[in-house]
Design a protein around this motif. Structure first.
Motif, PDB file in Angstrom:
ATOM      1  N   ASN B 192       0.865  -1.182   0.000  1.00 20.97           N
ATOM      2  CA  ASN B 192       0.000   0.000   0.000  1.00 20.97           C
ATOM      3  C   ASN B 192       0.900   1.230   0.000  1.00 20.97           C
ATOM      4  O   ASN B 192       1.196   1.786   1.053  1.00 20.97           O
ATOM      5  N   ARG B 195      -0.297   4.497   1.677  1.00 21.08           N
ATOM      6  CA  ARG B 195      -0.244   4.522   3.132  1.00 21.08           C
ATOM      7  C   ARG B 195       1.191   4.705   3.617  1.00 21.08           C
ATOM      8  O   ARG B 195       1.442   5.433   4.578  1.00 21.08           O
ATOM      9  N   LEU B 197       3.526   6.265   2.181  1.00 25.47           N
ATOM     10  CA  LEU B 197       3.857   7.684   2.021  1.00 25.47           C
ATOM     11  C   LEU B 197       3.262   8.496   3.162  1.00 25.47           C
ATOM     12  O   LEU B 197       3.916   9.355   3.750  1.00 25.47           O
ATOM     13  N   MET B 198       1.997   8.181   3.525  1.00 30.17           N
ATOM     14  CA  MET B 198       1.331   8.945   4.577  1.00 30.17           C
ATOM     15  C   MET B 198       1.816   8.571   5.974  1.00 30.17           C
ATOM     16  O   MET B 198       1.378   9.146   6.960  1.00 30.17           O
ATOM     17  N   LEU B 199       2.708   7.590   6.050  1.00 30.01           N
ATOM     18  CA  LEU B 199       3.362   7.338   7.335  1.00 30.01           C
ATOM     19  C   LEU B 199       4.691   8.089   7.391  1.00 30.01           C
ATOM     20  O   LEU B 199       5.454   7.956   8.341  1.00 30.01           O
ATOM     21  N   GLY B 200       4.983   8.847   6.349  1.00 30.58           N
ATOM     22  CA  GLY B 200       6.170   9.693   6.374  1.00 30.58           C
ATOM     23  C   GLY B 200       7.399   9.092   5.717  1.00 30.58           C
ATOM     24  O   GLY B 200       8.499   9.589   5.900  1.00 30.58           O
ATOM     25  N   TYR B 201       7.233   8.006   4.953  1.00 39.20           N
ATOM     26  CA  TYR B 201       8.390   7.435   4.284  1.00 39.20           C
ATOM     27  C   TYR B 201       8.576   8.089   2.912  1.00 39.20           C
ATOM     28  O   TYR B 201       7.610   8.327   2.193  1.00 39.20           O
ATOM     29  N   ASN B 202       9.830   8.352   2.589  1.00 39.12           N
ATOM     30  CA  ASN B 202      10.150   8.896   1.273  1.00 39.12           C
ATOM     31  C   ASN B 202      10.080   7.738   0.268  1.00 39.12           C
ATOM     32  O   ASN B 202      11.084   7.117  -0.076  1.00 39.12           O
TER      33      ASN B 202
ATOM     34  N   CYS C  56      -1.563  18.163   4.415  1.00 42.77           N
ATOM     35  CA  CYS C  56      -0.496  17.165   4.536  1.00 42.77           C
ATOM     36  C   CYS C  56       0.217  16.919   3.204  1.00 42.77           C
ATOM     37  O   CYS C  56       1.156  16.136   3.153  1.00 42.77           O
ATOM     38  N   ARG C  58      -0.843  15.728   0.224  1.00 43.68           N
ATOM     39  CA  ARG C  58      -1.244  14.690  -0.736  1.00 43.68           C
ATOM     40  C   ARG C  58      -1.670  15.353  -2.039  1.00 43.68           C
ATOM     41  O   ARG C  58      -1.577  14.774  -3.104  1.00 43.68           O
ATOM     42  N   VAL C  78       5.271  15.370   0.727  1.00 44.97           N
ATOM     43  CA  VAL C  78       4.447  14.717   1.749  1.00 44.97           C
ATOM     44  C   VAL C  78       5.278  14.140   2.888  1.00 44.97           C
ATOM     45  O   VAL C  78       5.023  14.412   4.059  1.00 44.97           O
ATOM     46  N   TYR C  79       6.311  13.322   2.520  1.00 43.59           N
ATOM     47  CA  TYR C  79       7.011  12.599   3.571  1.00 43.59           C
ATOM     48  C   TYR C  79       7.671  13.557   4.565  1.00 43.59           C
ATOM     49  O   TYR C  79       7.782  13.269   5.748  1.00 43.59           O
ATOM     50  N   ILE C  82       4.932  14.810   6.935  1.00 42.40           N
ATOM     51  CA  ILE C  82       4.536  13.772   7.887  1.00 42.40           C
ATOM     52  C   ILE C  82       5.623  13.597   8.939  1.00 42.40           C
ATOM     53  O   ILE C  82       5.340  13.575  10.144  1.00 42.40           O
ATOM     54  N   SER C  83       6.895  13.480   8.475  1.00 42.01           N
ATOM     55  CA  SER C  83       7.937  13.273   9.479  1.00 42.01           C
ATOM     56  C   SER C  83       8.152  14.542  10.299  1.00 42.01           C
ATOM     57  O   SER C  83       8.723  14.492  11.384  1.00 42.01           O
ATOM     58  N   TYR C  88      -1.908  11.485   9.534  1.00 36.07           N
ATOM     59  CA  TYR C  88      -3.141  11.497   8.748  1.00 36.07           C
ATOM     60  C   TYR C  88      -3.734  10.099   8.726  1.00 36.07           C
ATOM     61  O   TYR C  88      -3.039   9.139   8.406  1.00 36.07           O
ATOM     62  N   THR C  89      -4.985   9.961   9.095  1.00 32.54           N
ATOM     63  CA  THR C  89      -5.627   8.659   8.920  1.00 32.54           C
ATOM     64  C   THR C  89      -6.715   8.784   7.866  1.00 32.54           C
ATOM     65  O   THR C  89      -7.414   9.783   7.789  1.00 32.54           O
ATOM     66  N   PHE C  90      -6.819   7.736   7.074  1.00 32.48           N
ATOM     67  CA  PHE C  90      -7.651   7.793   5.873  1.00 32.48           C
ATOM     68  C   PHE C  90      -9.134   7.641   6.179  1.00 32.48           C
ATOM     69  O   PHE C  90      -9.520   6.993   7.140  1.00 32.48           O
ATOM     70  N   SER C  94      -7.189   2.367   5.449  1.00 30.82           N
ATOM     71  CA  SER C  94      -6.018   2.104   4.631  1.00 30.82           C
ATOM     72  C   SER C  94      -4.916   1.577   5.520  1.00 30.82           C
ATOM     73  O   SER C  94      -4.142   2.335   6.082  1.00 30.82           O
ATOM     74  N   ALA C 108       4.529   2.521  11.619  1.00 33.50           N
ATOM     75  CA  ALA C 108       4.134   3.888  11.933  1.00 33.50           C
ATOM     76  C   ALA C 108       5.124   4.572  12.874  1.00 33.50           C
ATOM     77  O   ALA C 108       5.175   5.788  12.959  1.00 33.50           O
ATOM     78  N   MET C 155      -2.191   3.483  14.516  1.00 32.83           N
ATOM     79  CA  MET C 155      -1.052   3.865  13.687  1.00 32.83           C
ATOM     80  C   MET C 155      -0.841   5.376  13.742  1.00 32.83           C
ATOM     81  O   MET C 155       0.282   5.853  13.806  1.00 32.83           O
ATOM     82  N   GLY C 156      -1.952   6.098  13.700  1.00 29.49           N
ATOM     83  CA  GLY C 156      -1.853   7.553  13.818  1.00 29.49           C
ATOM     84  C   GLY C 156      -1.245   7.963  15.146  1.00 29.49           C
ATOM     85  O   GLY C 156      -0.392   8.854  15.206  1.00 29.49           O
ATOM     86  N   GLN C 159       2.569   7.311  15.489  1.00 28.10           N
ATOM     87  CA  GLN C 159       3.429   8.284  14.797  1.00 28.10           C
ATOM     88  C   GLN C 159       3.830   9.430  15.734  1.00 28.10           C
ATOM     89  O   GLN C 159       4.722  10.184  15.416  1.00 28.10           O
TER      90      GLN C 159
END
Lengths: 293, 313, 241
Positions: B192, B195, B197-202, C56, C58, C78-79, C82-83, C88-90, C94, C108, C155-156, C159
């Motif tokens: 996924n 997802r 990406l949205m966890l902050g991974y490049n 965020c 996207r 984005v990354y 986030i870092s 962000y939760t979908f 997801s 996470a 997961m959120g 983080q």
């Protein structure tokens, strides 16, 4: 011959390349546009068209034109039916998952190619031109048949456009392309449409092959090169964009033809790829592709 | 979680034992030396396809990058085996960096098409520069050049052990990746990528690293193949050599460490047998591809993992 | 526009997004303070998801700027956002369906946290809070829908974001499950800031400190529960929908 006439000669050769390539790439792009899948076996349907044209013309005595006309009807039909049945037997069951479909069409590629090798052998097979007339262009003579190829391709491209833009079937295709689920909800038989499109895509490649085979000879390995060129074309033109496909096919076909005449066919492809690299760096979705969000 | 380590080291030990106990006939010893090098190629392919979920149709480009870097430097520049291997390694890293950067500008099916396209062009380049590569005919590396640490690599037994050594290193490296947090991110991208990406991974960087690791292992396989078997030819850069590793990985199980070995052994002997019967032996590859996509999407180890042993890395 | 205080975690300046001529988000000036629970409400198609996607990263904004934690992050990928501390939760669950609950949460947690032991502890901690600790080794695809939503929230939380954006977290849940969610979100506010997109007015009214109303891409009202409930423009926007 001076450079000027030589360049004219090369351009005419390029035009023939462009015409055939437009048809092949159109078939590939049509299938991708409507079904969102890439048919890696596309080149083999082209090869099948050429081999069948040779096989059919072997049955006909008298004027080579009769054999050619028969081939022009029967070869695309057979290629189309084979494509439709492989859609029905295989791709449908993969639910058109992009990855599985691409792997399966590689399988189909080898099965068709090797089956042709088993049936018709490894030799290159010539096909006689349906008519043998050379146009005198002052500096050199140029086969009238090659002009016929170009005109046939243009007519075919135009008909495909007409079908897509003006007929109910075209409307169904465009609706399926936009949103297959909604189309299905409106009673469009999606799986029949998919089979038909897959068959038509292959048949267009086979027509291109029947047109070119009197100039080029048929051989079981001939599918690889047009597939490579068609891939280059759809990446430059933007995958699924018919307008972009034809424009890129003319561009790549012309330059391929011209560079092949002056230098070598391999160099032509290497240069075409450098062009792809530039396109990828500037516009990764292709020159005519649209940005997706 | 020591059982996975046990099984993989056990597999390596078994391959050593088969040789030490002299169980192989000369014929199978030669075959297995080839299979082990080809499995290294499969392991490289699996890093990208099995773990990261990126389907490349052009890995022959990376295999032949290593093959030709090693072969041509020995043939034209009188490099010794050690120098040739270092050059092949560096060249493979460079090629996979450039190709990865370009191809990853596309996603999905475009990525598959672009990799196939680049690989075909590399093949045409090898033919075009026939003056250096000797094209289809290829070059033969003399036995006198195939010496490493004063070992004659053309000797069948030494060749087998050399292949097994390269294989063992790559297998353990693959196992390490599969168990590391880096590998977990690759798997997350496969499962996924949005997802991840949205966890902050490049994600883009991880994908590029995966291409580089995958391409470099494939290049090492190519270089080893050229040096151990003394032949460098254009056929290794052609489409079938991009399809083989895909098939091995699919058969054995994508995203499993031992999958490529199982797939490679099976296909090698199947093709070996079929090519005795018919010239059209590639039809076997076509049928195998169809069967595996239609009926066995997870491959052998993948199916076992799904049903019984979820811990298989 | 309000003054930007020390207490501000995130604010936007004239944030806009056009989709092929349609303005999905129009010149939004939005501000959220630290440790606040803010609800973002609005009729369907008001641009809520588009708006938080702009925050965020996207989706790329057409115009305007986003400031987070004192920095202009408008051009951050984005990354990096986030870092930098935006979670962000979908809206549509997801998670990594083929991975275990453990692996999902492990992904996470930021790398720098270090050793496996402390990561394990952190995972247990988070899963304990949402009540999934006994399912730590289960394949997340085998979880029930409600549990999957909880995992998404876990997961959120794992983080440890400065700002946690929750896009309709209670959608499709049963009433007891929703009560559990309310409790969890409420308990988060001591350590983080929450931006909550929510349709369920009961949830909004019981946990939000402040409410912003988005309509046709514009913020038409903002304030505490009372203000929003009595706002005639908001009533019109909802009834007119």
């Amino acid at each position: 011959m001076d450079l000027g006439p030589y360049l004219l000669f090369a351009s005419l050769e390029g035009l023939v390349h462009a015409a055939v390539l437009s048809l092949i790439a159109l078939g590939l792009s049509l299938v991708f546009g409507v079904m969102r899948i890439v048919n890696v076996a596309h080149g083999e349907f082209f090869m099948l068209g050429a081999i069948l044209a040779w096989w059919i013309s072997g049955f006909v005595f008298g004027s080579p034109a009769i054999g050619f006309l028969l081939a022009l009807i029967i070869a695309p039909l057979i290629a189309g039916v084979i494509a439709m049945s492989s859609d029905w037997l295989i791709l449908k069951h993969l639910k058109y998952d992009p990855e599985a479909t691409i792997i399966a069409t590689i399988g189909i590629l080898y099965i068709i190619q090797q089956a042709v090798l088993m049936t018709f052998g490894p030799d290159a097979r010539p096909v006689e031109q349906p008519f043998n007339y050379r146009l005198d262009l002052y500096w050199f003579g140029f086969s009238a048949y090659k002009f016929f190829v170009v005109f046939s391709a243009i007519i075919l491209l135009f008909s495909v456009w007409l079908v897509m833009a003006k007929t109910k079937f075209g409307l169904i295709l465009r609706a399926t392309q936009l949103d297959s689920e909604t189309a299905q909800a409106f009673g469009i038989p999606i799986s029949t449409v998919y089979s038909l499109v897959f068959g038509v895509g292959a048949a267009i490649a086979a027509v291109a092959a029947v047109l070119i085979v009197p100039i080029q000879q048929a051989h079981y390995l001939m599918g690889g090169e047009p597939l490579l060129l068609a891939f280059i074309v759809v990446i430059i033109g933007g995958l699924g964009s018919l307008r972009g496909t034809v424009a890129a096919a003319v561009l790549i076909g012309m330059s391929d033809g011209i560079i092949s005449v002056f230098f070598s066919p391999n160099l032509a492809k290497i240069i075409a790829t450098l062009f792809v690299v530039i396109v990828l760096l500037i516009k990764p979705n292709g020159l005519f592709g649209s940005e997706k969000t | 979680m020591k059982r996975d380590l046990f099984i993989h080291l056990g597999a390596i030990a078994l391959l050593f034992l088969l040789e030490i106990l002299g169980i192989f006939s000369d014929y199978h010893q030669g075959n297995f030396a080839r299979i082990l090098v080809l499995t290294v190629y499969g392991i490289g392919y699996n890093v990208l396809f099995g773990y990261t979920g990126l389907l490349s149709l052009g890995h022959a480009l990376f295999f032949s990058a290593g093959l030709y870097a090693a072969g041509l430097s020995i043939y034209h520049l009188d490099y010794n085996v050690g120098q040739a291997l270092i050059l092949a390694f560096c060249f493979s890293v460079l090629v996979s960096l450039v190709i990865g950067y370009l191809a990853l500008r596309t996603v999905g099916v475009s990525f598959m098409i672009v990799t196939l396209m680049f690989s075909q062009i590399a093949y045409l380049c090898i033919l075009y520069f026939g003056g250096i590569t000797r094209g289809d005919e290829g070059i033969v590396i003399q036995q006198s050049s195939r010496v490493f640490l004063s070992l004659d690599l053309s000797d069948p037994t030494i060749r087998y052990y050399s292949a097994l050594t390269v294989f063992s290193f790559c297998l353990v490296f693959n196992l390490w990746i599969a168990r590391s947090s880096f590998g977990r991110v690759l798997i997350a991208i496969r499962e996924n990528s949005d997802r991840a990406l949205m966890l902050g991974y490049n994600v883009q960087l991880y994908k590029l690293l995966a291409v580089i690791i995958s391409g470099t292992i494939s290049g090492i396989a190519g270089a080893s193949y050229g040096i151990l078997f003394g032949y460098v030819g254009a056929s290794f850069a052609a489409v079938p050599y991009s399809i083989f590793p895909l098939l091995w990985v699919l058969l054995g199980g994508a995203g499993t460490v031992l999958g490529p070995l199982i797939g490679a052994i099976f296909m090698f002997y199947l093709i070996d047998y079929a090519s005795d019967v018919t010239d059209a032996y590639m039809i076997i590859v076509g049928i195998a591809l169809l069967l595996v996509t239609l009926f066995a999407r997870r491959g052998l180890l993948g199916e076992l993992r799904y049903r019984f042993f979820p811990w298989i890395p | 526009m309000d003054t930007i205080e020390k207490n501000t975690l995130l604010y936007t300046e004239n944030l806009s997004k056009n989709f092929q001529g349609i303005q999905a988000v129009k010149n939004v000036n939005f501000k959220i303070n630290k440790n606040e629970i803010r609800a973002l409400i609005g009729p369907n198609g008001a641009g809520k998801t588009t708006f938080v996607s702009l925050l965020c990263g996207r989706i790329k904004s057409t115009n305007g700027a986003v400031f987070f934690d004192g920095k202009d992050i408008s051009n951050f990928p984005v990354y990096k956002r986030i870092s930098g501390g935006i979670g962000y939760t979908f809206q549509i669950t997801s998670i990594f369906l083929n991975l275990t609950v453990y692996e999902n949460v492990a992904l996470a947690i930021k790398e720098e946290t270090g050793k496996t032991n402390s990561i394990d502890k952190e995972i247990s901690n988070v899963l304990d809070k949402v009540g999934l600790l006994d399912r730590v080794n289960q394949r997340s695809g085998d979880l029930s829908y409600g549990h999957q939503r909880l995992l998404e929230l876990a997961m959120g939380m794992a983080q440890r974001p400065k700002l946690l954006i929750l896009d309709e977290p209670t959608q499709g849940l049963s009433d007891p499950e929703i009560d559990n969610f309310k409790f969890l979100i409420k308990s988060l506010s001591s350590s983080t800031t929450v931006l909550l997109i929510e349709h369920n007015m009961d949830v909004v009214m019981s946990i939000a400190d402040k409410i912003s109303v988005l309509h046709f891409g514009e913020i038409i009202a903002e304030g505490d529960k009372k203000t929003i409930q009595n706002d005639p423009i908001v009533q019109k926007a909802y009834l007119g929908d």
